[in-house]
Scaffold this motif. Sequence first.
Motif, PDB file in Angstrom:
ATOM      1  N   ILE A  89      -0.817   8.442  -7.908  1.00  0.00           N
ATOM      2  CA  ILE A  89      -0.906   7.100  -8.495  1.00  0.00           C
ATOM      3  C   ILE A  89      -2.375   6.690  -8.563  1.00  0.00           C
ATOM      4  N   SER A  90      -2.657   5.652  -9.336  1.00  0.00           N
ATOM      5  CA  SER A  90      -4.004   5.092  -9.422  1.00  0.00           C
ATOM      6  C   SER A  90      -4.153   3.963  -8.411  1.00  0.00           C
ATOM      7  N   GLY A  91      -5.389   3.759  -7.938  1.00  0.00           N
ATOM      8  CA  GLY A  91      -5.627   2.644  -7.035  1.00  0.00           C
ATOM      9  C   GLY A  91      -6.935   2.807  -6.278  1.00  0.00           C
ATOM     10  N   LYS A  92      -7.110   1.927  -5.289  1.00  0.00           N
ATOM     11  CA  LYS A  92      -8.317   1.923  -4.465  1.00  0.00           C
ATOM     12  C   LYS A  92      -7.978   2.494  -3.088  1.00  0.00           C
ATOM     13  N   VAL A  93      -8.810   3.426  -2.630  1.00  0.00           N
ATOM     14  CA  VAL A  93      -8.636   4.021  -1.304  1.00  0.00           C
ATOM     15  C   VAL A  93      -9.053   2.992  -0.258  1.00  0.00           C
ATOM     16  N   VAL A  94      -8.118   2.640   0.635  1.00  0.00           N
ATOM     17  CA  VAL A  94      -8.423   1.645   1.667  1.00  0.00           C
ATOM     18  C   VAL A  94      -8.516   2.261   3.068  1.00  0.00           C
TER      19      VAL A  94
ATOM     20  N   LYS B 299       0.850  -1.195   0.000  1.00  0.00           N
ATOM     21  CA  LYS B 299       0.000   0.000   0.000  1.00  0.00           C
ATOM     22  C   LYS B 299       0.886   1.247   0.000  1.00  0.00           C
ATOM     23  N   VAL B 300       0.267   2.388  -0.286  1.00  0.00           N
ATOM     24  CA  VAL B 300       0.980   3.658  -0.184  1.00  0.00           C
ATOM     25  C   VAL B 300       0.138   4.662   0.589  1.00  0.00           C
ATOM     26  N   ARG B 301       0.825   5.468   1.389  1.00  0.00           N
ATOM     27  CA  ARG B 301       0.191   6.538   2.157  1.00  0.00           C
ATOM     28  C   ARG B 301       0.485   7.840   1.422  1.00  0.00           C
ATOM     29  N   ILE B 302      -0.513   8.727   1.321  1.00  0.00           N
ATOM     30  CA  ILE B 302      -0.389   9.946   0.522  1.00  0.00           C
ATOM     31  C   ILE B 302      -0.785  11.160   1.347  1.00  0.00           C
ATOM     32  N   GLY B 303      -0.045  12.251   1.173  1.00  0.00           N
ATOM     33  CA  GLY B 303      -0.380  13.530   1.799  1.00  0.00           C
ATOM     34  C   GLY B 303       0.141  14.659   0.933  1.00  0.00           C
ATOM     35  N   ILE B 304       0.073  15.896   1.441  1.00  0.00           N
ATOM     36  CA  ILE B 304       0.653  17.010   0.684  1.00  0.00           C
ATOM     37  C   ILE B 304       1.941  17.456   1.365  1.00  0.00           C
ATOM     38  N   THR B 305       2.821  18.045   0.592  1.00  0.00           N
ATOM     39  CA  THR B 305       4.148  18.403   1.082  1.00  0.00           C
ATOM     40  C   THR B 305       4.115  19.663   1.951  1.00  0.00           C
ATOM     41  N   ASP B 306       5.184  19.832   2.694  1.00  0.00           N
ATOM     42  CA  ASP B 306       5.362  21.024   3.510  1.00  0.00           C
ATOM     43  C   ASP B 306       5.359  22.266   2.609  1.00  0.00           C
TER      44      ASP B 306
ATOM     45  N   VAL C 170      -4.717   6.206   2.327  1.00  0.00           N
ATOM     46  CA  VAL C 170      -3.898   5.033   2.044  1.00  0.00           C
ATOM     47  C   VAL C 170      -4.543   4.339   0.845  1.00  0.00           C
ATOM     48  N   VAL C 171      -3.714   3.966  -0.124  1.00  0.00           N
ATOM     49  CA  VAL C 171      -4.198   3.426  -1.393  1.00  0.00           C
ATOM     50  C   VAL C 171      -3.516   2.094  -1.699  1.00  0.00           C
ATOM     51  N   GLU C 172      -4.300   1.160  -2.248  1.00  0.00           N
ATOM     52  CA  GLU C 172      -3.735  -0.051  -2.856  1.00  0.00           C
ATOM     53  C   GLU C 172      -3.505   0.283  -4.318  1.00  0.00           C
ATOM     54  N   PRO C 173      -2.239   0.408  -4.741  1.00  0.00           N
ATOM     55  CA  PRO C 173      -1.971   0.809  -6.124  1.00  0.00           C
ATOM     56  C   PRO C 173      -2.488  -0.219  -7.127  1.00  0.00           C
ATOM     57  N   SER C 174      -3.012   0.275  -8.249  1.00  0.00           N
ATOM     58  CA  SER C 174      -3.463  -0.623  -9.306  1.00  0.00           C
ATOM     59  C   SER C 174      -2.430  -0.722 -10.424  1.00  0.00           C
ATOM     60  N   ASN C 175      -1.432   0.162 -10.397  1.00  0.00           N
ATOM     61  CA  ASN C 175      -0.386   0.147 -11.413  1.00  0.00           C
ATOM     62  C   ASN C 175       0.937   0.517 -10.751  1.00  0.00           C
ATOM     63  N   GLU C 176       1.688  -0.499 -10.334  1.00  0.00           N
ATOM     64  CA  GLU C 176       2.931  -0.279  -9.584  1.00  0.00           C
ATOM     65  C   GLU C 176       3.927   0.604 -10.346  1.00  0.00           C
ATOM     66  N   SER C 177       3.908   0.553 -11.682  1.00  0.00           N
ATOM     67  CA  SER C 177       4.905   1.302 -12.454  1.00  0.00           C
ATOM     68  C   SER C 177       4.745   2.815 -12.274  1.00  0.00           C
TER      69      SER C 177
END
Length: 127
Positions: A72-77, A22-29, A102-109
């Motif tokens: 990235i693309s994916g499903k929000v978990v 999974k990946v965690r996403i936020g906005i930068t400082d 937090v997202v489960e990526p659908s396209n790792e690339s």
Amino acid sequence: MSLPKDLLYSEEHEWVKKEGDKVRIGITDFAQSELGDIVFVELPEEGDDIEADEPFGSVESVKTVSELYAPISGKVVEINEDLEDSPEFVNESPYEKAWMIVVEPSNESEIDELLSDEQYQEFINED
């Protein structure tokens, strides 16, 4: 401004932290400092699909409303429900308390296309 070295960054000023599958996403400082005091955060629902480079929510500051663009693309978990009552976390702690989804990526690339901390620093220095 020092950037966490364990994160990846998008040109839309989101950060991405890989956590297993999974990946965690936020906005930068940088993004929160440009926006000013955040007063409201709108996030997607758990189970929603997001598409890379498409809006997935928004942040409202005293100055403006700004779209959040999916790195990235994916499903929000998971969503950070704390931001509903405490949007100021985005200003106070953009990399710790103010993660957004937090997202489960659908396209790792797509992860490979994100910027390192050095590349992102160069990018914001050009602005």
